[in-house]
Design an enzyme around this catalytic site. Structure first.
Site, PDB file in Angstrom:
ATOM      1  N   HIS A 487     -19.960  37.062 -42.190  1.00  7.35           N
ATOM      2  CA  HIS A 487     -20.513  35.883 -41.526  1.00  7.35           C
ATOM      3  C   HIS A 487     -20.218  34.587 -42.287  1.00  7.35           C
ATOM      4  O   HIS A 487     -21.130  33.786 -42.510  1.00  7.35           O
ATOM      5  CB  HIS A 487     -22.024  36.019 -41.355  1.00  7.35           C
ATOM      6  CG  HIS A 487     -22.464  37.163 -40.506  1.00  7.35           C
ATOM      7  ND1 HIS A 487     -23.758  37.643 -40.526  1.00  7.35           N
ATOM      8  CD2 HIS A 487     -21.792  37.933 -39.615  1.00  7.35           C
ATOM      9  CE1 HIS A 487     -23.856  38.664 -39.671  1.00  7.35           C
ATOM     10  NE2 HIS A 487     -22.681  38.854 -39.118  1.00  7.35           N
ATOM     11  N   PRO A 488     -18.988  34.309 -42.698  1.00  4.95           N
ATOM     12  CA  PRO A 488     -18.740  33.051 -43.418  1.00  4.95           C
ATOM     13  C   PRO A 488     -18.897  31.841 -42.499  1.00  4.95           C
ATOM     14  O   PRO A 488     -18.405  31.831 -41.371  1.00  4.95           O
ATOM     15  CB  PRO A 488     -17.297  33.188 -43.907  1.00  4.95           C
ATOM     16  CG  PRO A 488     -16.660  34.123 -42.924  1.00  4.95           C
ATOM     17  CD  PRO A 488     -17.747  35.090 -42.529  1.00  4.95           C
TER      18      PRO A 488
END
Length: 549
Positions: A487-488
């Protein structure tokens, strides 16, 4: 490939880019070009839900990034998957439909000074593209459900096509620990335990390419799609009005192409939280010292480009079980594998229809928290690391992550060559607050596993192991077993006009560069409380509305 001008050039045919291409090309007088570095999404493992095991780490579908050695993870490097294929990360991700919490968007509005990002305002954008299974029969939907969810959009949301008794027992243990059951994680406060809803359609992955490019978008005469085409940099021009974006430079199978913008046109970067800051930096937009070290002339110093990287770090706890049916032993024999394949072939159900995580839990790391700050992804299987074989004993994995990390990392180019991967430094567990939540989250996991609902399975902590007890010991153990949950966000964050770290304004325009916007997870000022694919779609939907109004 056409060489005439375009009104919109979209870089990245991923989650955001596919939606933008659909919405912007709906106006027949606007010429739209969508550029994707990867190939078509015709690989069969993309569409079989469990096929993510064959897509992550596969250069056919994944950029195959790695992080730099992480101090907070005891100097380990992590695999850092990002989709490199039509549909982008929506073609290889966990398919979980999750919006985040009301408080996330209220915070965005406060940080940007723009009320358009408040929960009540983003809700309409979520609903516009949503196609929720509960509204297939509106009469059976809970009261008020249609006010929160949509049914006329392209983004299909369905129930998972399986249940596991051990997961039901884990949910019951959560109830015993004071965590309520929930039938909807997406109503504004996602506290509770329940099975995740997924972006699937009849047991097949529903990626952004299926949802937004086919069939309407690909059939429009004013729309072009280039695949196998990597953007090397933006074409930046200076005139009396200042700096503006005039197009892009692209390496294609036919050589270097330079599609240009018509007067008043715009380039929209939708290459994700790694790709978008990389392209900006390659074009001379970013921290001066980073650009100069890579041999890139500075066109405009934007210190926030590549900074503010945030990610959800999942701590993958494993418990051995007795008398429980898990995928570890069900898939251990040829007969077991055959039965799984037959079940999927006949009914599109069973383990091959599984999202990577099936049961979800949102709760508080300590009772004094006002909002849930932990998310569990619970799976009826276990392994030492992603990509390695399943354990030969029955076990359950309860991965827990801090929803609102305070650690901040970076994405910085290392070369002027676009084919050289940037240095990715998430900087996990670098703050006292994050280390405290990591220790508390492991204690919370132990509390759930000790409840009577699970007692008959005699759970035994396998990872990290019961020897870790103090905060320091638990943080060290977390550093040994934790990994990214993919989930960057935040590397081109939006902010107020007087915010020196903001890369884009609240309408996603790059500061000081006309004709250039960013619309993907990189613009999030803070990470949302949950999986990030659907919030990324919402961002693209908001931008499309502004650009077509």
């Amino acid at each position: 490939m056409s060489q005439q001008g375009f009104d919109y050039i979209i870089v990245g045919a991923g989650t955001a880019g596919c939606l933008l291409a659909n919405r912007l090309s709906a106006k027949p007088d606007k010429r739209v070009l969508l550029i994707e570095a990867g190939g078509n999404d015709d690989y069969h493992w993309i569409h079989i839900p469990m096929g993510y095991l064959h897509c992550i780490g596969n250069p056919r579908t994944d950029w195959c990034f790695n992080t730099e050695p992480e101090p907070g993870l005891n100097r380990r490097k992590l695999r850092y998957p990002r989709g490199k294929v039509l549909g982008g990360s929506s073609s290889i991700n966990g398919m979980i439909y999750m919006r985040g919490q009301r408080r996330d968007y209220e915070h965005w509005a406060d940080l940007t000074g723009d009320d358009t990002w408040r929960w009540e305002r983003v809700l309409n954008a979520f609903r516009r593209h949503e196609h929720h299974w509960r509204l297939d029969d509106p009469k059976s939907a809970p009261a008020g459900f249609a006010e929160l969810h949509g049914h006329k959009g392209e983004w299909r949301v369905e129930q998972q096509r399986l249940r596991w008794p051990i997961l039901d027992a884990f949910a019951a243990a959560c109830n015993e620990a004071g965590i309520p059951s929930t039938g909807d994680f997406n109503a504004g406060n996602n506290e509770g335990v329940g099975y995740f809803e997924v972006n699937q359609k009849k047991g097949l992955r529903w990626n952004a390419a299926k949802a937004f490019l086919r069939p309407t978008c690909l059939g429009r005469p004013n729309f072009e799609l280039w695949t196998g085409a990597q953007v090397r940099k933006l074409r930046l021009l200076r005139d009396d009005a200042g700096l503006r974006c005039g197009g892009v430079e692209v390496r294609t199978p036919h050589g270097v192409e330079q599609p240009w913008l018509n007067v008043g046109g715009e380039v929209i970067l939708a290459a994700g939280s790694i790709g978008s800051p990389q392209i900006l930096q390659l074009s001379g937009l970013g921290p001066a010292e980073v650009l100069q070290a890579a041999g890139v002339p500075v066109e405009r110093e934007l210190r926030g480009v590549g900074a503010n990287l945030q990610d959800h770090l999942q701590i993958r706890t494993v418990y051995k079980l007795q008398g429980a049916r898990t995928l570890n032993t069900r898939s251990a024999s040829l007969l077991g594998k055959a039965s799984i394949a037959i079940e999927y072939a006949l009914r599109r159900s069973g383990p091959m229809s599984m999202a990577p995580s099936q049961l979800g839990v949102f709760t508080r790391s300590v009772p004094t928290k006002v909002w849930p700050d932990l998310q569990f992804h619970v799976q009826p299987l276990s392994l030492d690391a992603f990509g390695e074989p399943l354990h030969r004993f029955d076990a359950i994995t309860a991965s827990v992550c801090n929803l609102n990390p305070t650690s901040r990392g970076s994405v910085h180019i290392q070369s002027a060559d676009a084919t050289v991967a940037p240095a990715i430094r998430p900087n996990y567990l670098s703050t006292d607050a994050d280390r405290k939540v990591a220790a508390d989250s492991l204690r919370m996991t132990r509390q759930i596993m000790s409840r009577p609902a699970l007692a008959r399975f005699r759970p035994e902590e396998h990872r990290p192991g019961p020897l870790a007890q103090t905060d320091d010991e638990l943080v060290r153990a977390a550093g040994d077993i934790a990994t990214t949950i993919f989930h960057p966000v935040g590397t081109c964050r939006m902010g107020r006009k007087d915010d020196p770290g903001a890369v884009v304004d609240a309408r996603l325009r790059v500061r000081g560069v006309a004709g250039l916007r960013v619309a993907d997870a990189s613009v999030m000022p803070t990470i949302t409380s949950g999986n990030t694919a659907s919030p990324t779609l919402m961002i693209a939907e908001k931008l499309a509305g502004w650009m077509t109004a």
